[in-house]
Design a protein around this motif. Structure first.
Motif, PDB file in Angstrom:
ATOM      1  N   LEU A 164       0.855  -1.124  -0.182  1.00 37.24           N
ATOM      2  CA  LEU A 164      -0.183   0.004   0.085  1.00 37.24           C
ATOM      3  C   LEU A 164       0.848   1.210   0.032  1.00 37.24           C
ATOM      4  N   ARG A 165       1.817   1.299   0.448  1.00 35.74           N
ATOM      5  CA  ARG A 165       3.070   2.273   0.434  1.00 35.74           C
ATOM      6  C   ARG A 165       3.589   2.474  -0.910  1.00 35.74           C
ATOM      7  N   ARG A 166       3.650   1.561  -1.665  1.00 38.38           N
ATOM      8  CA  ARG A 166       4.062   1.642  -3.086  1.00 38.38           C
ATOM      9  C   ARG A 166       3.490   0.545  -4.011  1.00 38.38           C
ATOM     10  N   PRO A 167       2.267   0.632  -4.409  1.00 41.36           N
ATOM     11  CA  PRO A 167       1.521  -0.189  -5.150  1.00 41.36           C
ATOM     12  C   PRO A 167       1.704  -0.105  -6.487  1.00 41.36           C
ATOM     13  N   ASP A 168       1.851  -1.414  -6.844  1.00 38.49           N
ATOM     14  CA  ASP A 168       2.388  -1.603  -8.485  1.00 38.49           C
ATOM     15  C   ASP A 168       1.282  -2.773  -8.973  1.00 38.49           C
ATOM     16  N   VAL A 169       0.339  -2.197  -9.933  1.00 42.93           N
ATOM     17  CA  VAL A 169      -0.718  -3.282 -10.375  1.00 42.93           C
ATOM     18  C   VAL A 169      -0.070  -4.725 -11.053  1.00 42.93           C
ATOM     19  N   HIS A 170       1.279  -4.580 -11.446  1.00 44.87           N
ATOM     20  CA  HIS A 170       2.123  -5.761 -11.909  1.00 44.87           C
ATOM     21  C   HIS A 170       2.643  -6.261 -10.834  1.00 44.87           C
ATOM     22  N   ASP A 171       2.680  -6.055  -9.757  1.00 43.35           N
ATOM     23  CA  ASP A 171       3.458  -6.646  -8.695  1.00 43.35           C
ATOM     24  C   ASP A 171       3.280  -8.364  -8.708  1.00 43.35           C
ATOM     25  N   SER A 200      -5.101 -11.069  -7.259  1.00 43.99           N
ATOM     26  CA  SER A 200      -5.228 -10.207  -8.473  1.00 43.99           C
ATOM     27  C   SER A 200      -6.297  -9.301  -8.027  1.00 43.99           C
ATOM     28  N   GLN A 201      -7.306  -9.469  -7.456  1.00 43.08           N
ATOM     29  CA  GLN A 201      -8.331  -8.698  -7.248  1.00 43.08           C
ATOM     30  C   GLN A 201      -8.052  -7.779  -6.161  1.00 43.08           C
ATOM     31  N   TRP A 202      -7.283  -8.321  -5.119  1.00 36.99           N
ATOM     32  CA  TRP A 202      -6.855  -7.480  -3.913  1.00 36.99           C
ATOM     33  C   TRP A 202      -5.914  -6.322  -4.472  1.00 36.99           C
ATOM     34  N   ARG A 203      -5.007  -6.702  -5.406  1.00 37.54           N
ATOM     35  CA  ARG A 203      -4.020  -5.849  -5.883  1.00 37.54           C
ATOM     36  C   ARG A 203      -4.658  -4.778  -6.780  1.00 37.54           C
ATOM     37  N   GLN A 204      -5.588  -5.143  -7.718  1.00 37.83           N
ATOM     38  CA  GLN A 204      -6.246  -4.188  -8.351  1.00 37.83           C
ATOM     39  C   GLN A 204      -7.034  -3.176  -7.611  1.00 37.83           C
ATOM     40  N   ARG A 205      -7.815  -3.774  -6.334  1.00 42.48           N
ATOM     41  CA  ARG A 205      -8.506  -2.914  -5.786  1.00 42.48           C
ATOM     42  C   ARG A 205      -7.548  -1.872  -5.111  1.00 42.48           C
ATOM     43  N   GLY A 229       1.624   1.565 -12.753  1.00 44.42           N
ATOM     44  CA  GLY A 229       2.345   0.499 -13.418  1.00 44.42           C
ATOM     45  C   GLY A 229       1.274  -0.020 -14.482  1.00 44.42           C
ATOM     46  N   TYR A 230       0.221   0.795 -14.517  1.00 43.40           N
ATOM     47  CA  TYR A 230      -0.917   0.265 -15.739  1.00 43.40           C
ATOM     48  C   TYR A 230      -0.038   0.578 -17.063  1.00 43.40           C
ATOM     49  N   ASP A 231      -0.459  -0.470 -18.016  1.00 41.62           N
ATOM     50  CA  ASP A 231       0.279  -0.312 -19.255  1.00 41.62           C
ATOM     51  C   ASP A 231      -0.074   0.992 -20.022  1.00 41.62           C
ATOM     52  N   ASN A 232      -1.504   1.683 -19.742  1.00 42.26           N
ATOM     53  CA  ASN A 232      -1.665   2.681 -20.354  1.00 42.26           C
ATOM     54  C   ASN A 232      -3.016   3.302 -19.493  1.00 42.26           C
ATOM     55  N   PRO A 233      -3.420   4.676 -19.864  1.00 41.00           N
ATOM     56  CA  PRO A 233      -4.327   5.117 -19.040  1.00 41.00           C
ATOM     57  C   PRO A 233      -5.690   4.442 -19.320  1.00 41.00           C
ATOM     58  N   ALA A 234      -6.140   3.928 -20.290  1.00 44.23           N
ATOM     59  CA  ALA A 234      -7.224   3.513 -20.678  1.00 44.23           C
ATOM     60  C   ALA A 234      -7.334   1.877 -19.818  1.00 44.23           C
ATOM     61  N   ALA A 235      -6.364   1.322 -19.539  1.00 43.29           N
ATOM     62  CA  ALA A 235      -6.405   0.070 -18.643  1.00 43.29           C
ATOM     63  C   ALA A 235      -6.835   0.665 -17.272  1.00 43.29           C
ATOM     64  N   TYR A 236      -6.271   1.532 -16.856  1.00 41.95           N
ATOM     65  CA  TYR A 236      -6.370   2.332 -15.548  1.00 41.95           C
ATOM     66  C   TYR A 236      -7.709   2.623 -15.287  1.00 41.95           C
ATOM     67  N   THR A 237      -8.309   3.476 -16.369  1.00 46.93           N
ATOM     68  CA  THR A 237      -9.644   4.017 -16.276  1.00 46.93           C
ATOM     69  C   THR A 237     -10.751   2.691 -16.336  1.00 46.93           C
ATOM     70  N   THR A 238     -10.593   1.860 -17.104  1.00 46.14           N
ATOM     71  CA  THR A 238     -11.426   0.618 -17.037  1.00 46.14           C
ATOM     72  C   THR A 238     -11.432   0.031 -15.724  1.00 46.14           C
ATOM     73  N   ALA A 239     -10.164  -0.298 -15.096  1.00 41.35           N
ATOM     74  CA  ALA A 239     -10.184  -0.797 -13.682  1.00 41.35           C
ATOM     75  C   ALA A 239     -10.864   0.096 -12.823  1.00 41.35           C
TER      76      ALA A 239
END
Length: 275
Positions: A164-171, A200-205, A229-239
């Protein structure tokens, strides 16, 4: 009441007490609990409320319900709060676990008005009517999916808090497995048992909720997506939209403008903890 510890007025014979508190930047309100039920409203900024079983990220103009006796701490980014402290007998419906909630324009106005009331408001007065209406409005709050469950297992929780201090969606889960000396199957089982979510659900949330504090300070969506760490803004916006039902731009200050305008200026000195 402003910047007054609730302990100083807790014994007043009033069902509802309202206190406004202005906090310095990046303030941490350390672990504490209240005898009364608390409605903690973010007039400005973003709060992260943590308890033994999870955390709740509360953006501007939303609130969290904190049950009586629940130990919690609050990390704050540019926060000014308006709190209602309510006798437990007056809210028998109050949840047993913290709950993030939306705040209607009427309830927001009532909360801001309640902070201006004298704590010993007379029975059958206008202020007493405001307090009674508050209790009615609180029963109709819409819950928001702003919670992140945290596991009880101390080793796994430690890794979650570090994430939570340094989140990365692809960790990768392999990194967690190596740190815990367990297999990915065991990690999946621990996450499901401890949080009710898959890894993966927890990491994304966790990433989406963490982004709220950056959005609140005006960080562009493109930069927020890259930070996580999202591949692009669209991926982040979708999540983001999948979890919260709205795009990130809905949390970038437009909705909070009215609340920020209504909130008084920040105190020159730190408040007297804890609220």
């Amino acid at each position: 009441m402003r910047n007054v510890p609730v302990a100083e007025v807790d014994d007043l014979d009033r069902a509802v007490l309202a206190i406004g508190t202005d906090y310095p930047p990046d303030h941490l309100l350390v672990w504490h609990a209240h005898r009364r039920a608390q409605v903690l409203y973010a007039a400005t900024g973003v709060m992260r409320v943590e308890t033994a079983d999870g955390s709740w990220t509360i953006p501007t103009a939303r609130a969290v319900l904190i049950p009586p006796g629940t130990r919690h701490q609050v990390a704050m980014t540019g926060v000014s709060t308006r709190s209602l402290y309510i006798e437990p007998a007056a809210v028998p419906w109050f949840p047993a676990r913290c709950r993030a909630v939306d705040v209607s324009p009427l309830l927001r106005a009532l909360i801001l008005e309640a902070v201006e009331m004298e704590p010993r408001y007379p029975a059958h007065s206008r202020d007493a009517a405001v307090a009674a209406l508050l209790l009615h409005e609180l029963r109709n709050l819409a819950p928001l999916p702003l919670d992140l469950p945290l596991p009880a297992d101390p080793r796994l929780r430690g890794l979650c808090e570090a994430f939570l201090r340094r989140p990365d969606v692809h960790d990768p889960p392999a990194r967690w497995c190596a740190a815990l000396h367990i297999s990915e199957r065991t990690l999946a089982r621990l996450f499901r048992r401890g949080t009710g979510l898959s890894f993966s659900q927890w990491r994304q949330r966790a990433c989406v909720l963490h982004s709220l504090r950056h959005l609140a300070t005006g960080t562009p969506v493109t930069r927020v997506a890259a930070m996580l760490g999202y591949d692009n803004p669209a991926a982040y916006t979708t999540a983001f939209r999948k979890l919260l039902g709205r795009p990130p731009t809905a949390y970038r200050g437009a909705e909070a403008t009215g609340a920020q305008a209504a909130a008084p200026g920040r105190a020159a000195t730190p408040p007297r903890p804890p609220e």
